[in-house]
Design a protein around this motif. Sequence first.
Motif: not given
Length: 425
Positions: A233-237
């Motif tokens: 999720a952090l990479v996607a963000l």
Amino acid sequence: MTSGGAPARAEMIREFVGSARFAQAISLIAIGLAFSTHAIRALIGWPGLLAALAGLLVLCAASLVTRWRAIEWYGILPLTILVFVGWCAASVLWSTTPGASAARVVYLVAFAVLGIYVALMRDTIQIVRAFGDTFRLLLGVSLALELLAGILIDSPIPFLGIQGDLAALGPIQGIFGSRNMLGFVALIGFITFIVEWRMHIISRGRAIGSVALALGSIVLSGSPTAWIALGAALVALAALYGLRRVPGVSRWRWQLALLVTGAAALITGWILRIRIIELLDARGEFDVRLDLWRELSRYLSLNPLQGWGWVGRWPDAPPYTWLEAGAGRPHESALNAYLDAYFQVGVIGAFAFAALIGVALVRAWLLASNRRSVVYLWPALVLVAVAVTSAAESFALYEGGWMLVVICAVKAARDMSWRDALKRS
């Protein structure tokens, strides 16, 4: 009493049921119930949960009827939801447990209806607020009970499944029955609180406290699945943050580059999976899943096309009791939503479920990268978390996880529908 008293009262009730405040209350209750099913069953049993669910559906129906003309019904459901639910319903015909399958299909549809209601009656900002308020309460109650069990009385709370390990820094389960479910709820809460913060929906102090609550819950849950999904999720963000700042003319090139990079990362992750598992200290959990998946493979070849029939959570009946016996421990699911769908509704059902997640994610991703409002990040990041978590858990196939998928899929489809494009052309 005047003769006009009854019609006046009926009109007052109709206005109340059709009000935005009533829809807000129903949405909060629906989200709370969907993610509290373990605690509700522990307190009042299956009859109590089903009665609460039935009552909530009646209230949803009344609200929809009173606001019928104000709702845009065209293209309400993505075809992917219809295909998946329809195939699950059809599986009753060949199920090895037709009675249980029929009941579980109704249960699946019930939570889908709740998800559709929330998606129809609330805009995305209101949905984010509803999830934020509900998850703050659920995570707060979970940590309070863990504090009670682990420190104040130093004793488990067996009927809730709370082991009382807070003094040893976990793993804790909260009111959700397992550490992985607590980690999943905390992760969705973390995403929701970040979006609330960036949208200035809540004060800075409350936002910081909420984010700390979510991260603390993830840490104390000790769930490797939650950590992997949080990383994704952090990479996607970060990727969406960059994409939203790229000029629209060249954005498609960056989207393509991200797609290639993502595929390469998945392949690399698969090659290095053993090392990653060791770094996360998740060897024990992986071995449990591997044993179960090996047992699943023995039975998958018997009904590869149509599966064994939809059941959602595994019932105490063959072939699920055979799988538990072969794996050497009880299980409520296949610990993989895609394999679970494959086992229960065959290749067609597995492809339908994967298409539901995939199409919803693509739509939500494009909306998040092209629309200016921060609120569009929420469905995209939630679906990334769900897609990753589904590789190690089956939460997306029932109750709160399933309702969350339906909400995100419906909102993404209504904002980016190919049927609307055809209608305009």
